[in-house]
Design an enzyme around this catalytic site. Structure first.
Site, PDB file in Angstrom:
ATOM      1  CB  CYS A   2     127.080 156.855 -12.308  1.00  0.00           C
ATOM      2  SG  CYS A   2     125.936 155.628 -11.682  1.00  0.00           S
ATOM      3  NE  ARG A  27     128.023 160.193 -17.378  1.00  0.00           N
ATOM      4  CZ  ARG A  27     128.309 159.690 -18.569  1.00  0.00           C
ATOM      5  NH1 ARG A  27     128.376 160.480 -19.614  1.00  0.00           N
ATOM      6  NH2 ARG A  27     128.527 158.407 -18.722  1.00  0.00           N
ATOM      7  CD1 TRP A  74     119.340 157.246 -13.435  1.00  0.00           C
ATOM      8  CD2 TRP A  74     119.979 155.114 -13.716  1.00  0.00           C
ATOM      9  NE1 TRP A  74     118.289 156.555 -13.987  1.00  0.00           N
ATOM     10  CE2 TRP A  74     118.646 155.249 -14.171  1.00  0.00           C
ATOM     11  CE3 TRP A  74     120.583 153.862 -13.788  1.00  0.00           C
ATOM     12  CZ2 TRP A  74     117.925 154.181 -14.692  1.00  0.00           C
ATOM     13  CZ3 TRP A  74     119.868 152.802 -14.315  1.00  0.00           C
ATOM     14  CH2 TRP A  74     118.553 152.974 -14.757  1.00  0.00           C
ATOM     15  CG  ASN A 100     129.323 155.223 -15.525  1.00  0.00           C
ATOM     16  OD1 ASN A 100     128.174 154.835 -15.317  1.00  0.00           O
ATOM     17  ND2 ASN A 100     129.702 155.758 -16.667  1.00  0.00           N
ATOM     18  N   GLY A 101     128.802 152.067 -14.274  1.00  0.00           N
ATOM     19  CA  GLY A 101     128.650 150.789 -14.971  1.00  0.00           C
ATOM     20  C   GLY A 101     128.077 149.744 -14.046  1.00  0.00           C
ATOM     21  CD  GLU A 482     111.344 161.607 -30.070  1.00  0.00           C
ATOM     22  OE1 GLU A 482     111.435 160.420 -29.734  1.00  0.00           O
ATOM     23  OE2 GLU A 482     111.969 162.518 -29.487  1.00  0.00           O
ATOM     24  CE  LYS A 486     111.750 163.523 -26.283  1.00  0.00           C
ATOM     25  NZ  LYS A 486     112.922 162.983 -26.898  1.00  0.00           N
ATOM     26  CD  GLU A 489     112.381 161.444 -22.715  1.00  0.00           C
ATOM     27  OE1 GLU A 489     113.215 160.716 -22.159  1.00  0.00           O
ATOM     28  OE2 GLU A 489     112.532 161.853 -23.874  1.00  0.00           O
ATOM     29  CG  HIS A 505      92.831 146.439 -36.194  1.00  0.00           C
ATOM     30  ND1 HIS A 505      91.995 145.606 -36.896  1.00  0.00           N
ATOM     31  CD2 HIS A 505      93.323 147.327 -37.094  1.00  0.00           C
ATOM     32  CE1 HIS A 505      91.995 145.968 -38.175  1.00  0.00           C
ATOM     33  NE2 HIS A 505      92.782 147.013 -38.310  1.00  0.00           N
ATOM     34  CE  LYS A 604     121.229 163.771 -23.734  1.00  0.00           C
ATOM     35  NZ  LYS A 604     119.960 164.003 -24.452  1.00  0.00           N
TER      36      LYS A 604
HETATM   37  O1  M6R Z   1     122.493 158.335 -26.560  1.00  0.00           O
HETATM   38  P1  M6R Z   1     121.499 157.516 -27.312  1.00  0.00           P
HETATM   39  O2  M6R Z   1     120.939 158.243 -28.509  1.00  0.00           O
HETATM   40  O3  M6R Z   1     122.003 156.156 -27.682  1.00  0.00           O
HETATM   41  O4  M6R Z   1     120.296 157.305 -26.312  1.00  0.00           O
HETATM   42  C1  M6R Z   1     119.212 156.490 -26.653  1.00  0.00           C
HETATM   43  C2  M6R Z   1     118.056 156.690 -25.701  1.00  0.00           C
HETATM   44  O5  M6R Z   1     118.429 156.344 -24.409  1.00  0.00           O
HETATM   45  C3  M6R Z   1     117.562 158.141 -25.705  1.00  0.00           C
HETATM   46  O6  M6R Z   1     117.193 158.554 -26.978  1.00  0.00           O
HETATM   47  C4  M6R Z   1     116.365 158.292 -24.752  1.00  0.00           C
HETATM   48  O7  M6R Z   1     115.263 157.619 -25.264  1.00  0.00           O
HETATM   49  C5  M6R Z   1     116.072 159.770 -24.520  1.00  0.00           C
HETATM   50  N1  M6R Z   1     115.798 160.001 -23.145  1.00  0.00           N
HETATM   51  C6  M6R Z   1     114.910 160.260 -25.301  1.00  0.00           C
HETATM   52  O8  M6R Z   1     114.602 161.582 -25.086  1.00  0.00           O
END
Ligand code: M6R
Length: 609
Positions: A2, A27, A74, A100-101, A482, A486, A489, A505, A604
């Site tokens: 958040c 956030r 969030w 937040n938390g 990766e 991408k 998400e 396999h 984020k």
């Molecule tokens: O801020 P961080 O690099 O620690 O975040 C790690 C992951 O949460 C972050 O890379 C997440 O997988 C992204 N949404 C990927 O695009």
């Protein structure tokens, strides 16, 4: 997760809070709210949905007052709804809180507060904080806050206003970032620097258990024991524009276009002044330690973890140090074996990912030495690690990480080259040649960006696939992971990443006529085997897109679509090879009309477990 913010000053607070929330919306964005203190007490406006909904809701009905707090959510405890949106208050509505938390012991506290006569209106963990502040209020707000902090468990940054203390605004931090700023007539707090930049370039980072009391133009910070402390001011170099879209439709597209600069800045910051060698002021492993090194463990989450997978291979190939990658959220639960002095590398764009922080603390507790690679100066990970190497990617706002990812790979590459040199596996001259090659990568990325229309056209043809398989061998396997993340998400297309040799396999059972396969094939040494894997899926009816180095023959005739990327040392190819995949994910999501910068269910900075 958040974003929280607050301000106290001479001006109307609501517009300031709304602007701050806009900058922190990445956030969390399932609901938002503000609370203002005025002659009527505390006035709250909140709404489920993105900030626009709240904006529309308060249009022409903006609450008045020069003291206020705001929140963009969030959801963790309680579904996204108007009622669960922050701020939350005590029963009398005299104290309002944003959080937040996660308050881990909230259920126990809630049951106890109910037995004491409190009535709860939300499902959130945060509401207990508001009731506790009222319950313990003996007239001195600071003492009350300390009392409440002593009973709360978990991670929390709280912003607090009270109609009993109309001239002050309070905030506290435990394991959740909180930053302060002030001008001559006003004081502010926020979870993120970007929300404060319009007020000041000088910010103060709260430390764990700090309590700050903000008044108009003044801030008093006390540590966990109630002692007044000074926290060093930190100067923020990046501009407000750096955190804006700059003419691009989305932050993600802007950030992809910033990748050449991000890599150049990251590389240059770790080179000697003449650019010919890796700067030894920066590298955290000395020659003696490098020679003795037995093992490196990389800890990270999500995209940072996939950057770590590339790093692992570079440490092994270049520096011949056994290396492993651990998902940070798993590390502390598997009773890890750590020998004193073992080297750990924590990779985190935000430096605030709770799982990564927890893994870092566990590694340190067990006697490991921790080096952080992070993009955020002054973040929790940067401050707690034994040493830090920064990526200089600039603010990354889109939830999907792009420029931070390749900058992380750049730093890991430099570390691997440095270790290789210190372990006498490459000469100074060879290291110099590698650096020259690295310096060419930003230009190579630019040439991929210049051909983005090809990728956009392909996305236009393929955006309605239900499922896509990404494959590769060696470094290309890490790249496939990766690329797959991408795509899923931001476009919500189901996708899997497989080591190409592992396919037969089990997973090959899923390949049927029309299945889309993306084969990452940037590693020349593995090309022949990769071609075999392409044939295996082709004979079962798959459509294949391949990403290969320029000039590689024999692939185009085997596949439906091929994208060539500029040639570089194969060990450095992932930094170039990921660019078409980031663009592909972007354009597919664009075709599907997805919310690219703020994909559903994501945030984020993941500051909860
Ligand atoms: O801020 P961080 O690099 O620690 O975040 C790690 C992951 O949460 C972050 O890379 C997440 O997988 C992204 N949404 C990927 O695009």
């Amino acid at each position: 997760m958040c974003g929280i913010t607050g301000c106290i000053g001479d001006q109307e607070a609501a517009p300031v809070l709304m602007r701050g929330l806009k900058r922190m919306e990445y956030r969390g964005y399932d609901s938002a709210g503000i609370a203002l203190l005025n002659q009527n007490g505390i006035e709250i406006r909140k709404a489920k949905g993105k900030l626009d909904v709240l904006e529309a809701h308060i249009q022409g009905n903006m609450p008045q007052g020069s003291v206020g707090i705001g929140h963009t959510r969030w959801a963790t405890h309680g579904e996204p709804s108007d009622v669960n949106a922050h701020p939350h208050t005590d029963m009398k509505g005299e104290i309002a809180v944003v959080h937040n938390g996660i308050i881990e012991n909230y259920l126990k506290l809630k049951h106890w507060l109910i037995s004491e006569g409190c009535e709860f209106v939300t499902e959130t963990d945060t509401e207990v904080a508001a009731h506790l502040l009222n319950y313990y209020d003996g007239g001195d707000m600071l003492q009350t806050i300390y009392k409440v902090m002593s009973v709360l468990q978990g991670s929390f940054a709280l912003g607090i206003i009270s109609s009993r203390n109309p001239d002050s605004l309070y905030c506290v931090r435990k394991d959740s970032p909180l930053i302060l700023a002030k001008t001559s007539g006003a004081s502010f707090f926020a979870s993120d620097i970007s929300a404060l930049l319009e007020h000041s370039r000088e910010v103060y980072l709260l430390e764990d258990m700090d309590v700050a009391c903000l008044t108009k133009g003044d801030i008093v910070i006390r540590d966990g024991f109630g002692k007044v402390v000074r926290r060093e001011a930190m100067r923020v170099d990046w501009s407000l524009e750096a955190a804006e879209k700059g003419g691009f439709e989305h932050f993600m597209l802007k950030e992809i276009h910033e990748e050449p600069k991000a890599l150049r800045d990251t590389l240059n910051s770790h080179l000697s002044q003449d650019g010919a060698a890796i700067s030894q002021d920066e590298m955290p492993v000395g020659a003696e330690e490098a020679r003795r090194l037995q093992k490196i463990t990389i800890l990270a989450c999500g995209t940072a973890c996939y950057a770590g997978m590339i790093g692992r291979m570079l440490f092994e190939k270049l520096a011949r140090v056994p290396a492993e990658v651990d998902i940070a959220s798993e590390f502390r639960y598997r009773d890890p074996i750590v020998s004193p002095g073992d080297l750990f590398i924590i990779v985190s764009q935000s430096g605030e990912t709770l799982d990564s922080i927890a893994a870092m603390r566990e590694a340190k507790r067990l006697g490991g030495r921790v080096i952080a690679i992070t993009n955020v100066v002054g973040s929790s990970i940067a401050r707690e690690a034994d040493a830090v190497l920064y990526t200089w990617a600039g603010p990354e706002i889109a939830v999907a990480s792009t420029k931070a990812y390749i900058s992380q790979i750049m730093v890991l590459t430099l570390m691997a080259l440095d270790l290789a040199q210190k372990r006498a596996l490459i000469t100074e001259e060879e290291a110099g040649e590698a650096l020259e090659e690295l310096k060419r990568i930003p230009q190579q990325i630019q040439s991929v960006l210049d051909q983005k229309e090809v990728i956009q056209r392909f996305a236009h043809k393929t955006f309605d696939y239900n499922s896509i398989f990404f494959m590769g061998r060696g470094l290309d396997y890490a790249l496939a992971m990766e690329a797959s993340l991408k795509l899923k998400e931001i476009s919500y297309i189901h996708s899997e990443a497989y080591a190409a040799g592992e396919l037969k396999h089990g997973t090959i059972a899923l390949i049927e006529p029309g299945t889309q396969v993306v084969m990452m094939a940037t590693q020349d040494a593995l090309l022949e085997k990769t071609l075999n894997n392409i044939k295996e899926v082709k004979v079962r009816g798959a459509q294949v897109l391949a990403v290969v180095g320029e000039g590689v023959g024999g692939v185009a005739e085997e596949v439906e679509e091929v994208w060539y990327i500029p040639r570089t040392n194969p060990l450095f190819a992932p930094m170039v090879g990921i660019i078409p995949m980031q663009l592909y994910a972007y354009y597919v999501a664009l075709e599907k009309g997805c919310d690219i910068d703020q994909p559903r269910n994501l945030a984020k900075s993941v500051t909860v477990e």
